[in-house]
Design a protein around this motif. Sequence first.
Motif, short mmCIF file in Angstrom:
data_model
loop_
_atom_site.label_atom_id
_atom_site.label_comp_id
_atom_site.label_asym_id
_atom_site.label_seq_id
_atom_site.Cartn_x
_atom_site.Cartn_y
_atom_site.Cartn_z
N ILE A 1 40.40 43.52 31.79
CA ILE A 1 41.36 43.05 32.79
C ILE A 1 41.90 44.23 33.59
N GLN A 2 41.84 44.07 34.90
CA GLN A 2 42.29 45.11 35.83
C GLN A 2 43.50 44.63 36.62
N ASP A 3 44.56 45.44 36.62
CA ASP A 3 45.77 45.12 37.38
C ASP A 3 45.68 45.58 38.83
N ASP A 4 44.94 46.63 39.07
CA ASP A 4 44.86 47.23 40.39
C ASP A 4 43.64 46.69 41.14
N SER A 5 43.84 46.15 42.32
CA SER A 5 42.72 45.55 43.06
C SER A 5 41.71 46.60 43.49
N PHE A 6 42.16 47.79 43.86
CA PHE A 6 41.22 48.85 44.24
C PHE A 6 40.33 49.21 43.05
N ALA A 7 40.94 49.40 41.89
CA ALA A 7 40.17 49.74 40.69
C ALA A 7 39.19 48.63 40.34
N PHE A 8 39.64 47.39 40.42
CA PHE A 8 38.75 46.26 40.14
C PHE A 8 37.54 46.28 41.08
N ASN A 9 37.79 46.40 42.37
CA ASN A 9 36.70 46.38 43.34
C ASN A 9 35.73 47.54 43.14
N GLU A 10 36.24 48.71 42.81
CA GLU A 10 35.38 49.86 42.56
C GLU A 10 34.53 49.64 41.32
N LEU A 11 35.13 49.08 40.28
CA LEU A 11 34.38 48.80 39.06
C LEU A 11 33.29 47.76 39.30
N VAL A 12 33.59 46.75 40.09
CA VAL A 12 32.58 45.74 40.41
C VAL A 12 31.40 46.40 41.14
N ARG A 13 31.71 47.26 42.11
CA ARG A 13 30.65 47.92 42.88
C ARG A 13 29.81 48.87 42.03
N ALA A 14 30.46 49.55 41.08
CA ALA A 14 29.78 50.63 40.35
C ALA A 14 29.23 50.23 38.98
N SER A 15 29.55 49.04 38.50
CA SER A 15 29.14 48.70 37.14
C SER A 15 28.10 47.59 37.12
N ALA A 16 27.56 47.39 35.94
CA ALA A 16 26.60 46.30 35.71
C ALA A 16 27.28 45.10 35.06
N LEU A 17 28.61 45.12 35.00
CA LEU A 17 29.34 44.02 34.36
C LEU A 17 29.50 42.84 35.30
N PRO A 18 29.33 41.63 34.80
CA PRO A 18 29.60 40.45 35.62
C PRO A 18 31.09 40.36 35.95
N SER A 19 31.39 39.63 37.00
CA SER A 19 32.78 39.34 37.37
C SER A 19 32.80 37.98 38.06
N PHE A 20 33.98 37.56 38.45
CA PHE A 20 34.14 36.33 39.21
C PHE A 20 34.47 36.68 40.65
N THR A 21 34.11 35.79 41.55
CA THR A 21 34.51 35.93 42.94
C THR A 21 34.67 34.53 43.52
N THR A 22 35.13 34.46 44.75
CA THR A 22 35.29 33.17 45.42
C THR A 22 34.72 33.25 46.83
N ASP A 23 34.52 32.10 47.42
CA ASP A 23 34.03 32.07 48.79
C ASP A 23 35.04 32.70 49.74
N LEU A 24 36.32 32.55 49.47
CA LEU A 24 37.35 33.15 50.33
C LEU A 24 37.30 34.67 50.27
N VAL A 25 37.13 35.23 49.09
CA VAL A 25 37.04 36.68 48.95
C VAL A 25 35.80 37.20 49.68
N ILE A 26 34.69 36.51 49.56
CA ILE A 26 33.46 36.94 50.24
C ILE A 26 33.64 36.86 51.75
N LYS A 27 34.29 35.79 52.21
CA LYS A 27 34.52 35.64 53.65
C LYS A 27 35.45 36.75 54.16
#
Length: 119
Positions: free
Chosen positions: A49-75
Amino acid sequence: MFSLPLTHPLSASKSLYLEDLNGENMLLRSQIGFWVRVKDKMPDTRFLIQDDSFAFNELVRASALPSFTTDLVIKRDGPVQNRITIPIEDDEANVTYYLHYLKKDRDLLSPFLKQLLIK
């Protein structure tokens, strides 16, 4: 939706259920409201669990771990490179939000809604 690295074994799936990724380690944002119900359907998953949105986004970009997203976030933010999004079929993961407002407030809300929906 699930956000999976292109190399994930389920990345070719057209859709998935929460139980399909149960038991995997996953990235998750904190303070996500109704998503607590989703966690209940994945009892064997360890959520990082990540509290910081910047850290979360960086981890999603740099890791092989699955995450959740939504159509609104992608848009709003655009798709994440080297990842694929796959719809989740479970009812708990699919929510529609409605906004009710008075017609007289439409002009006041319009700029905010455009900013929220379009980057």
